[in-house]
Scaffold this active site. Structure first.
Site, PDB file in Angstrom:
ATOM      1  CB  CYS A   1      -0.860  -0.028   1.263  1.00 31.65           C
ATOM      2  SG  CYS A   1      -1.858   1.445   1.498  1.00 31.65           S
TER       3      CYS A   1
ATOM      4  CB  CYS B   1      -2.932   3.867  -5.624  1.00 30.51           C
ATOM      5  SG  CYS B   1      -4.307   3.037  -4.781  1.00 30.51           S
TER       6      CYS B   1
HETATM    7  N1  DGL Z   1      -3.878   0.518  -2.257  1.00 34.68           N
HETATM    8  C1  DGL Z   1      -3.503   1.617  -1.474  1.00 34.68           C
HETATM    9  C2  DGL Z   1      -2.325   2.393  -1.990  1.00 34.68           C
HETATM   10  O1  DGL Z   1      -1.468   1.785  -2.598  1.00 34.68           O
HETATM   11  C3  DGL Z   1      -4.521   2.344  -0.667  1.00 34.68           C
HETATM   12  C4  DGL Z   1      -5.685   2.930  -1.343  1.00 34.68           C
HETATM   13  C5  DGL Z   1      -6.619   3.540  -0.331  1.00 34.68           C
HETATM   14  O2  DGL Z   1      -6.968   2.825   0.620  1.00 34.68           O
HETATM   15  O3  DGL Z   1      -6.965   4.715  -0.481  1.00 34.68           O
HETATM   16  O4  DGL Z   1      -2.199   3.562  -1.763  1.00 34.68           O
END
Ligand code: DGL
Length: 283
Positions: free
Chosen positions: A70, A206
């Site tokens: 993440c 993301c």
């Molecule tokens: N998948 C996540 C990232 O890489 C988080 C997305 C989220 O929860 O806003 O930032």
């Protein structure tokens, strides 16, 4: 032991899949904090607290090494947790534990240089600057982590970030591909407007966006290289394990998928990305 893979939701599955390809024998424990997703619009302190709670859950379930799949958690929480929480937690538990992020490997892949190699000569004339576009959550964009860290390492690479406020939520909730394509197209045009042209390369900063990487490819000029975070993360983990024999990736190839949200099958975007239905257990 197993390797924990953490994300606010389904986005980290893109990293999980690269880890399975790289370490087929590894025991992997995936945790999606879907009760609290998305993280990208939350205040920083909440992201730190939620990320710490996710790591503890994974450590309690047997992981020794947690990969934050993440960007938002890696950008906002990782350094803080490594400095202020992890050393004490290791002492308390008497275990060898660590947390790794996804931003460092991405920046290494974007600059083609190891993280430790910062530049110290800033007076050389730069002839040509490549432009890197980073699509990310608002929290990651506001942290300016890609701009700051790339500038320390590679001055002929200019970074422009495009925050995509609602996109992770839409992917998490299984929005239709047409709706997603329209939204992604708007972000690509907004980035182009800000730069004055399309970027030379792009990062889907993301992990949710990787699930619909084909829609980003369609929204950018044909052939625009996308830096692949999941592979960069697998490369970094491979190097880490080679230098840290205390940590082993496991050897039974066990895979478990946990969620703090509603257990059960995940949405259609996951099914098409994963190639088959995927069912999460209650964390
Ligand atoms: N998948 C996540 C990232 O890489 C988080 C997305 C989220 O929860 O806003 O930032």
């Amino acid at each position: 032991m197993s390797i924990g893979v953490f994300d606010s939701g389904i986005g980290g599955l893109s990293v999980h899949r690269a880890l399975v390809d790289r370490f087929p024998q590894a025991d992997l424990l995936y945790l999606a904090d879907q009760a609290n997703a998305p993280y990208g619009g939350r205040p920083g302190e909440e992201i730190v607290d939620l990320t710490r709670a996710g790591c503890i859950r994974l450590f309690d379930a047997g992981a020794s090494l947690v990969v934050l799949a993440c960007n938002t958690a890696s950008a906002i929480a990782l350094r803080r947790l490594q400095q202020t929480w992890l050393p004490g937690y290791r002492r308390e538990t008497g275990r060898a534990l660590n947390v790794l992020g996804i931003i460092v490997p991405t920046i290494e892949a974007a600059t083609g240089q190891p993280w430790a190699q910062e530049i110290d000569h800033r007076d050389e004339q730069i002839r040509k600057v490549d432009v890197l576009g980073v699509f990310s959550t608002p929290a990651t964009a506001a942290s300016r982590v890609f701009e700051i860290e790339i500038d320390k390492r590679k001055q002929d690479l200019a970074v422009f970030s495009e925050p995509c406020p609602d996109l992770a939520r839409m992917i998490e909730q299984g929005a239709g591909r047409d709706e997603l394509a329209a939204r992604i197209g708007e972000h690509a045009i907004a980035l182009k407007r800000r730069i004055g042209r399309f970027p030379d390369r792009a990062v889907l900063g993301c992990t949710h966006y990787e699930i619909v990487a084909d829609l980003f490819r369609d929204a950018l000029p044909a052939g625009t290289p996308l830096i692949h975070q999941p592979d960069a993360t697998a490369d970094a983990l491979e190097r880490y394990l080679a230098h840290h024999p205390d940590y082993v990736a496991g050897e039974t190839g066990q895979r478990r998928f946990l969620t703090t949200g509603t257990p059960g099958p995940q949405n259609g975007l996951v099914v098409s990305f994963w190639g088959s239905p995927l069912v999460f257990e209650a964390a």
